[in-house]
Structures are given as structure tokens and as C-alpha cells.
Design a protein around this motif. Structure first.
Motif, PDB file in Angstrom:
ATOM      1  N   ARG A  65       0.848  -1.202   0.000  1.00  0.00           N
ATOM      2  CA  ARG A  65       0.000   0.000   0.000  1.00  0.00           C
ATOM      3  C   ARG A  65       0.877   1.244   0.000  1.00  0.00           C
ATOM      4  NH1 ARG A  65      -5.211  -1.343   0.679  1.00  0.00           N
ATOM      5  NH2 ARG A  65      -5.687  -3.325   1.669  1.00  0.00           N
ATOM      6  N   ALA A  66       2.072   1.129  -0.583  1.00  0.00           N
ATOM      7  CA  ALA A  66       2.994   2.272  -0.650  1.00  0.00           C
ATOM      8  C   ALA A  66       2.359   3.427  -1.416  1.00  0.00           C
ATOM      9  CB  ALA A  66       4.297   1.844  -1.309  1.00  0.00           C
ATOM     10  N   ASP A  67       1.437   3.096  -2.308  1.00  0.00           N
ATOM     11  CA  ASP A  67       0.749   4.149  -3.080  1.00  0.00           C
ATOM     12  C   ASP A  67      -0.199   4.970  -2.217  1.00  0.00           C
ATOM     13  OD1 ASP A  67      -0.621   1.485  -3.049  1.00  0.00           O
ATOM     14  OD2 ASP A  67      -2.271   2.624  -3.927  1.00  0.00           O
ATOM     15  N   MET A  68      -0.527   4.461  -1.021  1.00  0.00           N
ATOM     16  CA  MET A  68      -1.545   5.135  -0.212  1.00  0.00           C
ATOM     17  C   MET A  68      -0.960   6.140   0.774  1.00  0.00           C
ATOM     18  SD  MET A  68      -4.275   2.054   0.380  1.00  0.00           S
ATOM     19  CE  MET A  68      -5.720   3.112   0.537  1.00  0.00           C
ATOM     20  N   ILE A  69       0.371   6.290   0.794  1.00  0.00           N
ATOM     21  CA  ILE A  69       0.973   7.273   1.699  1.00  0.00           C
ATOM     22  C   ILE A  69       1.788   8.295   0.902  1.00  0.00           C
ATOM     23  CG2 ILE A  69       1.043   5.605   3.601  1.00  0.00           C
ATOM     24  CD1 ILE A  69       4.092   5.454   3.239  1.00  0.00           C
ATOM     25  N   PRO A  70       2.027   9.457   1.490  1.00  0.00           N
ATOM     26  CA  PRO A  70       2.844  10.459   0.788  1.00  0.00           C
ATOM     27  C   PRO A  70       4.244   9.892   0.530  1.00  0.00           C
ATOM     28  CG  PRO A  70       1.730  11.438   2.685  1.00  0.00           C
ATOM     29  CD  PRO A  70       1.532   9.959   2.793  1.00  0.00           C
ATOM     30  N   GLN A  71       4.798  10.227  -0.603  1.00  0.00           N
ATOM     31  CA  GLN A  71       6.101   9.675  -0.971  1.00  0.00           C
ATOM     32  C   GLN A  71       7.202  10.063   0.018  1.00  0.00           C
ATOM     33  OE1 GLN A  71       6.519   7.258  -3.514  1.00  0.00           O
ATOM     34  NE2 GLN A  71       4.369   7.375  -2.880  1.00  0.00           N
ATOM     35  N   GLY A  72       7.069  11.264   0.627  1.00  0.00           N
ATOM     36  CA  GLY A  72       8.056  11.693   1.617  1.00  0.00           C
ATOM     37  C   GLY A  72       8.071  10.765   2.836  1.00  0.00           C
ATOM     38  N   VAL A  73       6.888  10.374   3.291  1.00  0.00           N
ATOM     39  CA  VAL A  73       6.806   9.472   4.449  1.00  0.00           C
ATOM     40  C   VAL A  73       7.349   8.091   4.056  1.00  0.00           C
ATOM     41  CG1 VAL A  73       5.312   8.480   6.230  1.00  0.00           C
ATOM     42  CG2 VAL A  73       4.766  10.726   5.281  1.00  0.00           C
ATOM     43  N   LEU A  74       7.056   7.677   2.829  1.00  0.00           N
ATOM     44  CA  LEU A  74       7.583   6.383   2.363  1.00  0.00           C
ATOM     45  C   LEU A  74       9.112   6.391   2.393  1.00  0.00           C
ATOM     46  CD1 LEU A  74       7.135   3.570   1.151  1.00  0.00           C
ATOM     47  CD2 LEU A  74       7.108   4.633  -1.115  1.00  0.00           C
ATOM     48  N   ARG A  75       9.686   7.493   1.903  1.00  0.00           N
ATOM     49  CA  ARG A  75      11.161   7.582   1.914  1.00  0.00           C
ATOM     50  C   ARG A  75      11.706   7.532   3.335  1.00  0.00           C
ATOM     51  NH1 ARG A  75      10.223  11.012  -2.551  1.00  0.00           N
ATOM     52  NH2 ARG A  75      10.132  12.832  -1.202  1.00  0.00           N
ATOM     53  N   SER A  76      11.006   8.201   4.273  1.00  0.00           N
ATOM     54  CA  SER A  76      11.451   8.149   5.677  1.00  0.00           C
ATOM     55  C   SER A  76      11.445   6.711   6.200  1.00  0.00           C
ATOM     56  CB  SER A  76      10.535   8.962   6.591  1.00  0.00           C
ATOM     57  OG  SER A  76      10.510  10.289   6.203  1.00  0.00           O
ATOM     58  N   TRP A  77      10.378   5.987   5.886  1.00  0.00           N
ATOM     59  CA  TRP A  77      10.301   4.593   6.349  1.00  0.00           C
ATOM     60  C   TRP A  77      11.418   3.750   5.742  1.00  0.00           C
ATOM     61  CZ3 TRP A  77       8.370   2.935  10.552  1.00  0.00           C
ATOM     62  CH2 TRP A  77       7.173   3.423  11.066  1.00  0.00           C
ATOM     63  N   LEU A  78      11.694   3.962   4.459  1.00  0.00           N
ATOM     64  CA  LEU A  78      12.740   3.149   3.814  1.00  0.00           C
ATOM     65  C   LEU A  78      14.094   3.427   4.459  1.00  0.00           C
ATOM     66  CD1 LEU A  78      11.545   3.323   0.100  1.00  0.00           C
ATOM     67  CD2 LEU A  78      11.354   1.386   1.699  1.00  0.00           C
ATOM     68  N   ARG A  79      14.332   4.714   4.766  1.00  0.00           N
ATOM     69  CA  ARG A  79      15.586   5.061   5.463  1.00  0.00           C
ATOM     70  C   ARG A  79      15.623   4.393   6.829  1.00  0.00           C
ATOM     71  NH1 ARG A  79      14.907  10.309   3.475  1.00  0.00           N
ATOM     72  NH2 ARG A  79      13.842  10.955   5.368  1.00  0.00           N
ATOM     73  N   TRP A  80      14.481   4.417   7.534  1.00  0.00           N
ATOM     74  CA  TRP A  80      14.427   3.855   8.879  1.00  0.00           C
ATOM     75  C   TRP A  80      14.700   2.343   8.847  1.00  0.00           C
ATOM     76  CZ3 TRP A  80      11.379   0.273  11.516  1.00  0.00           C
ATOM     77  CH2 TRP A  80      11.547   0.263  12.910  1.00  0.00           C
ATOM     78  N   PHE A  81      14.039   1.646   7.936  1.00  0.00           N
ATOM     79  CA  PHE A  81      14.268   0.193   7.854  1.00  0.00           C
ATOM     80  C   PHE A  81      15.727  -0.099   7.505  1.00  0.00           C
ATOM     81  CE2 PHE A  81       9.608  -0.190   7.601  1.00  0.00           C
ATOM     82  CZ  PHE A  81       9.426  -1.258   8.491  1.00  0.00           C
ATOM     83  N   ALA A  82      16.280   0.665   6.576  1.00  0.00           N
ATOM     84  CA  ALA A  82      17.679   0.455   6.184  1.00  0.00           C
ATOM     85  C   ALA A  82      18.583   0.653   7.399  1.00  0.00           C
ATOM     86  CB  ALA A  82      18.063   1.408   5.054  1.00  0.00           C
TER      87      ALA A  82
END
Ligand SMILES: Nc1nc2c(ncn2[C@@H]2O[C@H](COP(=O)(O)OP(=O)(O)OP(=O)(O)O)[C@@H](O)[C@H]2O)c(=O)[nH]1
Ligand SMILES: [Mg+2]
Length: 296
Positions: A65-82
Motif C-alpha cells: 500500500r505504498a501508493d496510499m501514503i505520501p512519498q516523503g513518508v515512504l522515503r522516511s520509512w525506507l531510510r528507517w528500515f535500512a
């Protein structure tokens, strides 16, 4: 105010208890686990139970559901998981975006499994991949995208998959679809409320108007203008409870349940825009670009 959340959701239906037991058994044969999260609540849609079930097996996080959130928040999550040292793959299991990367990772898993087997003089076999997560996060949709056809049932309500089911991709990967698994006790009722708002728990588990009030409370700071415009009442002017009552009076002949369903339905269908209800720890959730909204 924790009290609003007390005893909000307690639910553990028989089919989930059964699926959990079967999954604990089947997972012994599994090489790789895909932990599917709902990107709108990437924190609350994780649960210890899944990590326990996965045990020592390699696990990939799928932020669906990555399409359902703002892309900026998605990038934050990807950084966090990394930063946690976890591989996280953003996907849209509905249209297939990002799924190729997950497939590639599973194929690499297959190569690794068979190298180990060859080393022990064993014949190659398909890699076994279990797809697990909360109800309705998109596990079956992801499997259909990975397989490239409608192999398993997938629909917009929790509890669609009722039993474990293996699906094969081209003799190389065996995918295990599983019913959404809930933890036996939802200790964190704030997380449970978010799961309910996102429809990642069965409807039988809660009272719609209570969950909608909590949704209004969470959504107000994020998309106040959008709520005011769509529901004809300013959510910043009153409490969430009073706002929902106003909406019921003005638009639904005083029917609170209908107002509640309208709000939850709009949010769940993405009609209020791309909205994340959670950001990584230490990162505040800021008002979310109401311009990003797409009419659904
Ligand atoms: N917008 C959007 N919708 C999605 C995405 N993934 C799945 N969906 C939709 O969400 C609904 C639920 O998908 P399912 O695949 O049935 O979810 P599930 O996790 O298998 O659910 P259970 O079997 O009930 O546990 C379907 O209507 C999908 O089309 C996504 O990434 N983006
Ligand atoms: Mg399913």
C-alpha cells in the motif's frame, strides 16, 4: 487520553487461531518469509508473533500500500528500515509497482538455497516463501502479482483468505498464502485502533462509531481542509466526537453509524488523499499534502 482506547478491540476468531497453528507447523519447511506491512501504519501492522513465527529464517519486509501514503513518508520509512539493517520493499500489490524487486529477492533466495543443497549433494528444489501479515494488508494481491495471474482470492475486506495455500511460480518458487494473523492479545489498543481504521482487523472486532471518532481525531491534524470540504463541517472547531455528530446531523439524517462508515470508507479507499497514520519514531507526522489527493 488512553481511556478512549480501553477495551476498544478484543477479538480472536477461531479461523485465525487455527491458521496460526497451521502456519507454525508449515513454516518449518519455509526458506524465506515475506512480512507484509500496511505502509499507512508500518509500525502498528508489525507484530512480534510474526517475528516469532519466522524464527531464524531470513525475512523481507514488504511495505505494501505504498501508493496510499505520501512519498516523503515512504522515503522516511525506507531510510528507517535500512538503518535497522532490514530489507524493506515498497509495493503496490494492486497495480504491481515494486513487485519485481520482491520477486528478484525471492529468486536470489532460491539460488542460495540450492547452492547449499548442492554442497550437500542434494537435488535442487523450489524455494519456499511464506507470505504473512495482518488481515487485509494485501498478501494475496501480492501473491497474484508475483505469480502474474489471479491464483488466490483477494478482496477489499479482512478475512478473505481462510486457509493456507501453496502456489508455485515456474518450478522455482513455492509461495505460501496465509490468512491474516492477529496476535492473540492486542495489548496496544492505540495500535489496534489504527489497524481497525485501516480495516486490517475484522469488522466484528469493534464498534464503527468509536473507531471512526478515533479516525477523525488522527486525521484532523493531517488533513483538516479535506475533512471540512468532504463532510461539510470544520473538524478543527470541535472535538472529534462532536464533529462526527455534526456530520451525522448534516449529511446522514442524524445517523451516526452512516457518518462513521462514510469517514472510514473514504479513508480506506484513499479518497481523502495519500495519508500515513504513522511515521518512523522521532519523525513527526506533519500535515499531509492535501494536494496529493486523487479522487477515487
Ligand atoms: N491501493 C492499494 N490497494 C491494495 C494494495 N494491495 C492490496 N490492495 C487491495 O487491498 C484489498 C485486500 O487485499 P488482499 O490481497 O485480499 O489482502 P490479504 O492480506 O490477502 O487479506 P486476508 O486474506 O483477508 O488476510 C484488495 O482489494 C486489494 O486489491 C496496494 O498496494 N495498494
Ligand atoms: Mg488473503
Amino acid at each position: 487520553m488512553e481511556s478512549e482506547y480501553s477495551n476498544l478491540i478484543q477479538w480472536y476468531p477461531g479461523h485465525i487461531a487455527k491458521a496460526r497453528r497451521q502456519l507454525a507447523e508449515q513454516i518449518k519447511q519455509v526458506d524465506l518469509v515475506l512480512e507484509v506491512l500496511d505502509a499507512r501504519i508500518a509500525h502498528s501492522s508489525r507484530h512480534d508473533e510474526i517475528q516469532k513465527l519466522a524464527g531464524e529464517r531470513p525475512r523481507l519486509v514488504v511495505l505494501n500500500r505504498a501508493d496510499m501514503i505520501p512519498q516523503g513518508v515512504l522515503r522516511s520509512w525506507l531510510r528507517w528500515f535500512a538503518a535497522q539493517g532490514e530489507a524493506a520493499y515498497p509495493t503496490n500489490a494492486q497495480n504491481g509497482d515494486g513487485v519485481r524487486a520482491v520477486l528478484k529477492a525471492a529468486q536470489q533466495g532460491a539460488v542460495a538455497v540450492n547452492q547449499r543443497r548442492a554442497g550437500r549433494g542434494m537435488r535442487p528444489r523450489a524455494v519456499r516463501v511464506a507470505v504473512i501479515g495482518f488481515p487485509n494488508v494485501g498478501k494475496s494481491a501480492l501473491i497474484n502479482r508475483l505469480v502474474g495471474k489471479r491464483a488466490v482470492e483477494s478482496a477489499a475486506k479482512p478475512g478473505v483468505t481462510r486457509a493456507l495455500r501453496w502456489v508455485r511460480i515456474a518450478d522455482v518458487i513455492d509461495l505460501l498464502d496465509s490468512p491474516g494473523i492477529l496476535p492473540p492479545r492486542l495489548n496496544d489498543q492505540r495500535a489496534a485502533a489504527k489497524l481497525a481504521i485501516c480495516d486490517d482487523i475484522g469488522q466484528a472486532a469493534y464498534t464503527t462509531s468509536r473507531v471512526a471518532t478515533l479516525a477523525a481525531e488522527l486525521l484532523t491534524p493531517l488533513v483538516p481542509g479535506r475533512l471540512a470540504e468532504r463532510f461539510g463541517a470544520d473538524p478543527l472547531a470541535v472535538t472529534a466526537e462532536a464533529w462526527l455528530e455534526q456530520v451525522a446531523r448534516h449529511k446522514y439524517h442524524g445517523n451516526l453509524d452512516r457518518a462513521a462508515e462514510a469517514l472510514l470508507g473514504d479513508f480506506r479507499r484513499g479518497q481523502l488523499g495519500a495519508i500515513a497514520l504513522e511515521a518512523p519514531p522521532e519523525e513527526p507526522l506533519v500535515p499531509q499534502a492535501e494536494a496529493e489527493c486523487e479522487e477515487g
